[in-house]
Design an enzyme around this catalytic site. Sequence first.
Site, short mmCIF file in Angstrom:
data_model
loop_
_atom_site.label_atom_id
_atom_site.label_comp_id
_atom_site.label_asym_id
_atom_site.label_seq_id
_atom_site.Cartn_x
_atom_site.Cartn_y
_atom_site.Cartn_z
N PRO C 232 0.86 -1.21 0.00
CA PRO C 232 0.00 0.00 0.00
C PRO C 232 0.89 1.25 0.00
CG PRO C 232 0.02 -1.06 2.18
CD PRO C 232 0.93 -1.86 1.32
N ASP C 406 5.67 2.42 2.27
CA ASP C 406 4.74 1.30 2.45
C ASP C 406 3.97 1.54 3.74
OD1 ASP C 406 5.20 -2.31 2.18
OD2 ASP C 406 3.51 -1.12 2.92
N HIS C 407 2.63 1.68 3.62
CA HIS C 407 1.84 2.03 4.79
C HIS C 407 1.76 0.91 5.82
CE1 HIS C 407 -0.66 4.61 7.09
NE2 HIS C 407 -0.97 5.42 6.06
N ARG C 408 2.24 -0.27 5.42
CA ARG C 408 2.22 -1.35 6.42
C ARG C 408 3.35 -1.14 7.43
NH1 ARG C 408 2.49 -6.23 2.25
NH2 ARG C 408 4.10 -4.80 1.48
N VAL C 409 4.32 -0.41 7.02
CA VAL C 409 5.54 -0.29 7.83
C VAL C 409 5.65 1.11 8.49
CG1 VAL C 409 8.05 -0.02 7.51
CG2 VAL C 409 6.86 -2.04 6.63
#
Lengths: 337, 326, 434
Positions: C232, C406-409
């Site tokens: 993402p 990366d929006h997960r990180v």
Amino acid sequence: MEKKDYLELYQEMVIIRLVEERSAELYQQGKIGGFLHLYIGQEAVCCGITSVRQPQDRIITAYRDHGWALSAGIDPKNVMAELLGKQDGCSKGKGGSMHMADTEKNFWGGHAIVGAHIPIAAGMALGDVYQGNDDAVTICMFGEGATNIGFFHEGLNLSKVWHLPVLWVCENNIYGMGTTMERASAVSEIRQKAEGYGMPNDRIEGMDVMKIREEVSRVLEKVRKDGGPHLLEVMTYRYRGHSMGDPERYRDKEEVKKWEEVDPIGILRKHILHEEVATEAELDEQDQEAERIVDEAVEFAESSPNPANEALFENIYVEPTPIEYRGYAMEHESEGR
Amino acid sequence: MSRMTMREAVSKALWEEMERDEKVFIQGEEVGIWGGTYAVTKGFYDHFGEKRVRDTPIAEAAIVGSAIGAALTGLRPIAELMTINFAFVAMDHIVNEAAKLHYMFGGQFKLPLVIRAVSGGGRQLGATHSQTPDAIFAHFPGLKVVSPGTPADAKGLLKSAIRIDDPVLFIENATLYQTKGEVPDDKDYLEPIGKSKVQREGDDVTIVAYSKMVPAALEAADMLAEDGIEAEVVDLRSLRPLDMEPIIKSFKRTNRAVVAEEGWRSYGVGSEVSARIYELAFDYVDAPVKRVAQAEVPLPYNAELEQLALPQTEDIYHAAKEVIYG
Amino acid sequence: MAELVTMPKLGFDMAEGTLVRWVKVEGDTVEKGDVIAEIETDKATVEVESSHSGVMVRHLAEEGTALPVNSPIAVLAEKGEEPSEDEINALVEEAGGEPQKKDEEKKERKETVDKEEKPEPAANEKEEPEVEPAGGVRSSPLARRMAEEHDVRLEKVEGSGPQGRVVKKDIETFLDSMREEGRVEEAEAVGKAMQPLTAFSVGEVPEDEVVEMSRLRQAIGRRMQDSNQNSPHFYLTRTFKTGEMMRLRKELNQLLPESEKLSVNDFILKASALALRQYPNLNASLEDDQHIRRHGHVNIGVAVAIEGGLMTVVCKDADQKPIRLIAQEVREMATNAREGKVRSDDIEGSTFSISNLGMYAIDDFTAIINPPESSILAVGAVQNVPVVEEGELAVGSRMKATLSADHRVTDGAEAAEFMGVLANYLEEPLRLML
């Protein structure tokens, strides 16, 4: 005249003689640079005239001015220092031999351009008349060579037209540098030129200081009373060349020797002894003291410091004015003191 | 404030200073009974008398020389030379005596004199009566050389020249005598000697001028303005001391300059000003400094030829266009 | 006491004289005023008199010799005195010493007065040869200065002045046109030069062409698709003030040889590496659904355009390396990559990537994160643009960069802070030295 006046007069002439002789030596040693015009032989003229002038009388002369500087009252120390270009010189080392002056003694120099001081002298007399200093006389000396230049004509003419109290004194020592009067001047007696201005004039001998005193007193008082100019031609002689380095090709030794027989100092000495005003021993004492004074003057001058580098930029103007230093930024202010 | 000609401004300055200080007096040829050949001293003789307004013989060396002598006794003489062309007769007294006596005698002699002279050509007076040798006199340290371009400056600068204790050569211009301008009435209105003045502001080109070239430069600036070019006109006013500050300040903005003078180009005022511009602002130079000056010829009598030789307003205009590359 | 007689100064400009003839010979008695010798100067032959009385003991100059003023020419002793050789020598030495000192003194004084006499030799020697000005370009001093300030090559500027002189308005015109094109920085790209246009002729319409994808192209495609679909991405753009960095770079490059000059990218690389140390999430990879691996090393990958695609060369431990080393490494690796000689070590292990399209005059762009990294920085061109300073319009050097993360990180605020710290490093580039 009192005895002490005679002795002072005598000593003054001896001091001048000694200063001139020492200057010649110093010049040959390279310690005096530029031009050096010696007054040796003409001492009677300056001492005679300055001894009868009044304090308000102004004295101005050309470049053979050491005798005038000394007899006007400048200390031999400061005259010597000026010759050596030191800061204790009467002109702070900026003028040299030809530009000595002391306005407080009413001695206005010491001028190098032939005849240029003549209109200036007329102006000084004008200044006195303008300001009501009615008994002041301007006494202006020049050589016979100067009477042929335009300035002489303009100055004398103006002094007559404006009725200015100037005593024009021509110190005629026969040679303008190396040219005799006969070859340079249209008339054989300088005083004749005054006729052209309708100006009263006289010609007198110049080797006897007592005679000069008598004549000049008379003429000075006349000028002082009448207010107009007068030309006095004084016949004198310089024993040395025009200046140092003059090979003197224009005259022979016999002529010089002849004039040396009428050495003005010798004449005064004889006169004093003849009139029994003083003894040989007293005169010798004056000689020795003169020697001492001149020795001290030379010592003083030699140990006087050189002007500081900054002095180069001083007295250019009276107003504080930025001075160009080598054409770059304005770094120095003229101090005007 | 009053509106008057430069002649009137000079006359007023002289009159007021004569009234103010007894020591001030005027001498020169025809200054007295005649009233001055340019009518500057008209009326002076009758009011101040022959002691203070002195007609002299035709003897420039004596005029200047005796002024020097009088100054030495404490007076404040104003010596008038009918034209600056006659100054050569008195050259020795101007540059050798007046400029140097203070220095040579270790500061003992004070020479608070003013020498006034008229410079410039354009009146068909012939080559020897039409010169503008101002630069020659500006060469000598010890002398101050002043030349106004406007009536107000004429009054203010002349008063300063009379009041200071240094010898000043005050150079007037006959053609400028009739130009008019606003002049302060104040009897103590003084302008500083040794300071240039911005007479017109602008950012596109610097025009340096003095004396007769000031009105010419201002006219040229108007012509340039019609072309959308705004010129800054800097009036030197004094040739010695020379004030470069306003010029350099302007030049750093405009990067280009024209120097205009009435005299000849060679060894003239323009030579000095441009040399100093290069020394002081080399990195700001976008074009060589252009000098507008007289053609290198003696001025002829014939009117058209004479005008051909003299620098005109158009010359300044074209020179400015050249340095703008426009 | 014995005394020296010296060459007298007989005229104000006399520097030396010739002793023509001795009148008093050795042994003669001398009275004060006696002529002792004849000396010739430029002007005349003069008889020289003695100022003292005594005995002429020694001639120190021979007839016919020329000597400078003040040189010793004879020794005069008192009557009855007989000075020894040593005494005479001592006298001469003493005199010899004196004039020298005086000259030195004079020289010293002259030097202090001549303080600013020396002209700058450099400036004068760079004088124009007769025909063409130095460097072959006619230009005004102002134009030259402006060209240097703006990094403009004078040869590229058309001069409108006389004889083609380049003047202020020519530089201004040139700068204007460069701004329009957006290319203020000259090409010193880490990448390929632009392809020349291919010729085409009117009237002929070519057939479709089917081209086989190279393995590299296929690999890139797979990875980018994977990344784009699975990570993402979110994007942050920031404008950096690059004036200081450009100035420092220029200064440093003056010290470096041609082959080692620093590029803008080298600065960005180092700055990023240092900033990443403070934001480890951006130097991380997704370990699994629940874990993030924050990498210990900071290995910065640099995108290099090569034939057929692009490759990422990796500068390992970039935060530890001085910028000069970074530049060297990247240059070497990029060259190898273009020549097909890249080693696997050079292209593996990056923890963060930088892609720079500045040399193509791109203002800004967004890049796709290189898996398994969690962010990538896309850098645009350094340009002189209008900016507002203290309420007034001015010209400033600016560069845009876009961070893809990366929006997960990580998330917006953190990423934004990272960009801020990156800005600190880039805008005060001396920090990169520490």
